[in-house]
Design a protein around this motif. Structure first.
Motif, PDB file in Angstrom:
ATOM      1  N   LEU A  51      53.317  90.453  29.338  1.00 49.37           N
ATOM      2  CA  LEU A  51      52.417  89.587  30.183  1.00 49.37           C
ATOM      3  C   LEU A  51      51.592  89.525  31.031  1.00 49.37           C
ATOM      4  CD1 LEU A  51      51.097  87.164  28.990  1.00 49.37           C
ATOM      5  CD2 LEU A  51      52.298  85.561  30.181  1.00 49.37           C
ATOM      6  N   LEU A  52      50.168  90.197  30.822  1.00 47.52           N
ATOM      7  CA  LEU A  52      50.006  90.071  32.242  1.00 47.52           C
ATOM      8  C   LEU A  52      49.191  88.709  32.180  1.00 47.52           C
ATOM      9  CD1 LEU A  52      47.935  92.142  34.707  1.00 47.52           C
ATOM     10  CD2 LEU A  52      46.146  91.987  32.969  1.00 47.52           C
ATOM     11  N   ILE A  53      49.268  88.521  33.459  1.00 48.29           N
ATOM     12  CA  ILE A  53      48.419  87.494  34.019  1.00 48.29           C
ATOM     13  C   ILE A  53      46.969  87.977  35.430  1.00 48.29           C
ATOM     14  CG2 ILE A  53      48.595  85.032  35.097  1.00 48.29           C
ATOM     15  CD1 ILE A  53      51.384  85.088  33.879  1.00 48.29           C
ATOM     16  N   ILE A  54      46.196  87.152  35.054  1.00 48.90           N
ATOM     17  CA  ILE A  54      45.136  88.020  35.238  1.00 48.90           C
ATOM     18  C   ILE A  54      44.488  86.648  36.267  1.00 48.90           C
ATOM     19  CG2 ILE A  54      42.280  88.540  35.630  1.00 48.90           C
ATOM     20  CD1 ILE A  54      43.524  89.790  32.409  1.00 48.90           C
ATOM     21  N   VAL A  55      44.422  86.737  37.794  1.00 41.11           N
ATOM     22  CA  VAL A  55      44.606  85.372  38.677  1.00 41.11           C
ATOM     23  C   VAL A  55      42.383  85.950  39.291  1.00 41.11           C
ATOM     24  CG1 VAL A  55      44.716  84.473  41.005  1.00 41.11           C
ATOM     25  CG2 VAL A  55      46.599  84.850  39.340  1.00 41.11           C
ATOM     26  N   ARG A  56      41.904  84.698  39.325  1.00 39.03           N
ATOM     27  CA  ARG A  56      40.719  84.946  39.994  1.00 39.03           C
ATOM     28  C   ARG A  56      39.437  84.079  40.752  1.00 39.03           C
ATOM     29  NH1 ARG A  56      36.003  85.024  35.614  1.00 39.03           N
ATOM     30  NH2 ARG A  56      35.701  85.863  37.132  1.00 39.03           N
TER      31      ARG A  56
ATOM     32  N   GLY B 276      60.730  87.653  29.831  1.00 41.22           N
ATOM     33  CA  GLY B 276      59.951  88.508  28.830  1.00 41.22           C
ATOM     34  C   GLY B 276      59.155  89.650  30.602  1.00 41.22           C
ATOM     35  N   GLU B 277      58.593  90.643  30.336  1.00 45.86           N
ATOM     36  CA  GLU B 277      58.025  91.238  30.847  1.00 45.86           C
ATOM     37  C   GLU B 277      56.949  91.049  32.092  1.00 45.86           C
ATOM     38  OE1 GLU B 277      57.392  95.078  30.185  1.00 45.86           O
ATOM     39  OE2 GLU B 277      56.198  95.706  31.697  1.00 45.86           O
ATOM     40  N   THR B 278      56.521  90.594  32.439  1.00 38.72           N
ATOM     41  CA  THR B 278      55.926  89.858  33.617  1.00 38.72           C
ATOM     42  C   THR B 278      54.331  90.320  34.269  1.00 38.72           C
ATOM     43  OG1 THR B 278      57.164  87.869  33.013  1.00 38.72           O
ATOM     44  CG2 THR B 278      54.776  87.507  34.775  1.00 38.72           C
ATOM     45  N   ALA B 279      53.791  90.795  34.662  1.00 39.78           N
ATOM     46  CA  ALA B 279      52.900  91.122  35.964  1.00 39.78           C
ATOM     47  C   ALA B 279      51.557  89.940  36.122  1.00 39.78           C
ATOM     48  CB  ALA B 279      52.508  92.293  34.745  1.00 39.78           C
ATOM     49  N   LEU B 280      51.026  90.918  37.400  1.00 38.26           N
ATOM     50  CA  LEU B 280      50.107  89.888  37.880  1.00 38.26           C
ATOM     51  C   LEU B 280      49.373  90.912  37.990  1.00 38.26           C
ATOM     52  CD1 LEU B 280      52.392  87.472  39.282  1.00 38.26           C
ATOM     53  CD2 LEU B 280      50.444  86.457  38.107  1.00 38.26           C
ATOM     54  N   TYR B 281      47.501  90.596  37.924  1.00 39.56           N
ATOM     55  CA  TYR B 281      46.557  91.450  38.119  1.00 39.56           C
ATOM     56  C   TYR B 281      45.287  90.485  39.425  1.00 39.56           C
ATOM     57  CZ  TYR B 281      42.826  94.185  38.720  1.00 39.56           C
ATOM     58  OH  TYR B 281      40.991  95.156  38.873  1.00 39.56           O
ATOM     59  N   PHE B 282      45.531  90.871  40.296  1.00 39.37           N
ATOM     60  CA  PHE B 282      44.462  89.470  41.513  1.00 39.37           C
ATOM     61  C   PHE B 282      43.223  90.481  41.200  1.00 39.37           C
ATOM     62  CE2 PHE B 282      49.175  88.481  42.762  1.00 39.37           C
ATOM     63  CZ  PHE B 282      49.097  87.307  42.876  1.00 39.37           C
TER      64      PHE B 282
ATOM     65  N   PRO C 147      42.822  99.753  37.936  1.00 41.78           N
ATOM     66  CA  PRO C 147      41.556  99.217  36.898  1.00 41.78           C
ATOM     67  C   PRO C 147      42.410  98.544  35.678  1.00 41.78           C
ATOM     68  CG  PRO C 147      42.631 101.697  36.499  1.00 41.78           C
ATOM     69  CD  PRO C 147      43.549 101.174  37.564  1.00 41.78           C
ATOM     70  N   LEU C 148      41.522  97.607  34.918  1.00 39.91           N
ATOM     71  CA  LEU C 148      42.050  96.559  35.446  1.00 39.91           C
ATOM     72  C   LEU C 148      42.183  96.787  33.285  1.00 39.91           C
ATOM     73  CD1 LEU C 148      42.752  93.795  33.895  1.00 39.91           C
ATOM     74  CD2 LEU C 148      39.902  93.094  34.169  1.00 39.91           C
ATOM     75  N   ALA C 149      41.606  98.273  32.865  1.00 46.69           N
ATOM     76  CA  ALA C 149      41.297  98.529  31.651  1.00 46.69           C
ATOM     77  C   ALA C 149      43.120  99.149  31.127  1.00 46.69           C
ATOM     78  CB  ALA C 149      40.185  99.499  31.028  1.00 46.69           C
ATOM     79  N   SER C 150      42.986  99.620  31.788  1.00 48.40           N
ATOM     80  CA  SER C 150      43.806 100.431  32.095  1.00 48.40           C
ATOM     81  C   SER C 150      45.311  99.205  32.190  1.00 48.40           C
ATOM     82  CB  SER C 150      44.960 101.457  33.114  1.00 48.40           C
ATOM     83  OG  SER C 150      44.876 100.532  34.263  1.00 48.40           O
ATOM     84  N   LEU C 151      45.347  98.661  32.657  1.00 54.04           N
ATOM     85  CA  LEU C 151      45.904  97.300  32.684  1.00 54.04           C
ATOM     86  C   LEU C 151      46.500  96.783  31.215  1.00 54.04           C
ATOM     87  CD1 LEU C 151      46.480  95.640  36.666  1.00 54.04           C
ATOM     88  CD2 LEU C 151      48.037  97.749  34.911  1.00 54.04           C
ATOM     89  N   LEU C 152      44.743  96.116  30.683  1.00 55.77           N
ATOM     90  CA  LEU C 152      45.220  95.146  29.300  1.00 55.77           C
ATOM     91  C   LEU C 152      45.923  96.632  28.409  1.00 55.77           C
ATOM     92  CD1 LEU C 152      41.364  93.990  29.806  1.00 55.77           C
ATOM     93  CD2 LEU C 152      43.813  92.913  29.808  1.00 55.77           C
ATOM     94  N   ASN C 153      46.024  97.761  28.802  1.00 56.41           N
ATOM     95  CA  ASN C 153      46.567  99.275  26.998  1.00 56.41           C
ATOM     96  C   ASN C 153      47.994  98.327  27.870  1.00 56.41           C
ATOM     97  OD1 ASN C 153      44.147  99.868  25.809  1.00 56.41           O
ATOM     98  ND2 ASN C 153      43.616 100.977  27.851  1.00 56.41           N
ATOM     99  N   ARG C 154      48.173  99.002  28.831  1.00 50.40           N
ATOM    100  CA  ARG C 154      49.196  98.571  29.255  1.00 50.40           C
ATOM    101  C   ARG C 154      50.197  97.477  28.788  1.00 50.40           C
ATOM    102  NH1 ARG C 154      54.014  98.332  30.835  1.00 50.40           N
ATOM    103  NH2 ARG C 154      55.631  98.874  32.401  1.00 50.40           N
ATOM    104  N   TYR C 155      50.212  96.066  29.004  1.00 50.63           N
ATOM    105  CA  TYR C 155      50.285  94.892  28.143  1.00 50.63           C
ATOM    106  C   TYR C 155      50.239  94.532  27.068  1.00 50.63           C
ATOM    107  CZ  TYR C 155      52.285  95.211  33.200  1.00 50.63           C
ATOM    108  OH  TYR C 155      53.565  96.124  34.235  1.00 50.63           O
ATOM    109  N   GLN C 156      51.297  93.925  26.366  1.00 50.06           N
ATOM    110  CA  GLN C 156      50.492  93.650  25.294  1.00 50.06           C
ATOM    111  C   GLN C 156      49.750  92.068  25.138  1.00 50.06           C
ATOM    112  OE1 GLN C 156      54.488  93.838  24.380  1.00 50.06           O
ATOM    113  NE2 GLN C 156      53.983  94.075  21.797  1.00 50.06           N
TER     114      GLN C 156
END
Lengths: 133, 118
Positions: free
Chosen positions: B7-12, B36-42, B104-113
């Protein structure tokens, strides 16, 4: 038509002050009309206010509480409200009202208070989870 | 629930003024506690959640920075930032309270389900 998918919705916008609830309801109705399955709607952040049984909008505006219930009736979707986000915002069921010594409950019939784990479950099991904020 | 998707959590949003960041962190912590594998993107105003020296905010609630600093203890080590959002706000990486990876967000969206945006 392509294969039917299982959807879950995440609603985070407050009723009437944001478009989120209205858009989510329209999207859900369209899903249903196209033969897809709506498993659940999870209400989080200010979206938990959709679960209030005390909504009293003007008569010429849609009653969102009734709209959610009617959606649940027609689709079988569960209306799940995050308990932690709810308690802060005054949405409590009978059990929580007793636990906190509150005068009464405010959760509408047809909605259930659940943990955030249900959101993760929906995220893990649905084919698509769509956010309305 | 060991079969949770990553899971990628995007904080805006900024940490003060609304509960967006606090409630995003609640989801992150719970996901990690379930294994769960968890990542955060600010990104956008979300980068300001990482600024050092934050005080109790306008909502008079416990701040979010201490939780962000403690994420590592909950096995959330993947913290990413949008460098452009920092630039746009005249901020520099050394003003942040902890080290995060520019990505870059695009690569993270690919990496996380899966991803959730707050």
């Amino acid at each position: 038509m392509s294969a039917a998918l299982h959807y879950a919705l995440l609603v985070m916008g407050a009723p009437y002050s944001r478009q989120a609830s209205h858009s989510a309801l329209r999207f859900a109705q369209a899903l249903h009309a196209h033969g897809h399955h709506l498993d659940s709607v999870f209400f989080y952040h200010d979206g938990v206010l959709n679960g209030s049984r005390l909504l009293a909008p003007p008569q010429d505006e849609p009653h969102l509480g009734h709209a959610w219930r009617s959606l649940a009736d027609s689709t079988g979707a569960r209306l799940q409200v995050c308990v932690a986000a709810s308690l802060r915002r005054g949405i409590v069921d009978d059990a929580e009202a007793r636990r906190y010594g509150l005068e009464g409950s405010s959760l509408a019939e047809g909605f259930e208070l659940t943990g955030l784990g249900q959101l993760l479950h929906a995220n893990a099991t649905a084919d698509r989870l769509i956010t309305f904020a | 629930m060991s079969s949770l998707p990553s899971l990628l959590i995007i904080v805006r949003h900024a940490p003060q003024g609304t509960r967006w960041v606090a409630e995003a962190l609640d989801v992150a912590l719970l996901n990690a506690s379930f294994g769960g594998e968890t990542a955060l993107y600010f990104c956008d105003d979300g980068v300001t959640a990482l600024l050092d020296d934050q005080a109790r905010g306008a909502l008079d609630q416990k701040g979010t920075l201490n939780t962000i600093k403690a994420l590592e203890m909950y096995d959330i080590e993947a913290l990413y930032i949008d460098p452009e959002s920092l630039d746009e706000r005249g901020l520099q990486a050394q003003e942040l309270a902890l080290q995060v990876s520019p990505a870059p967000l695009a690569s993270l969206l690919n990496r996380y389900q899966r991803s959730l945006m707050f």
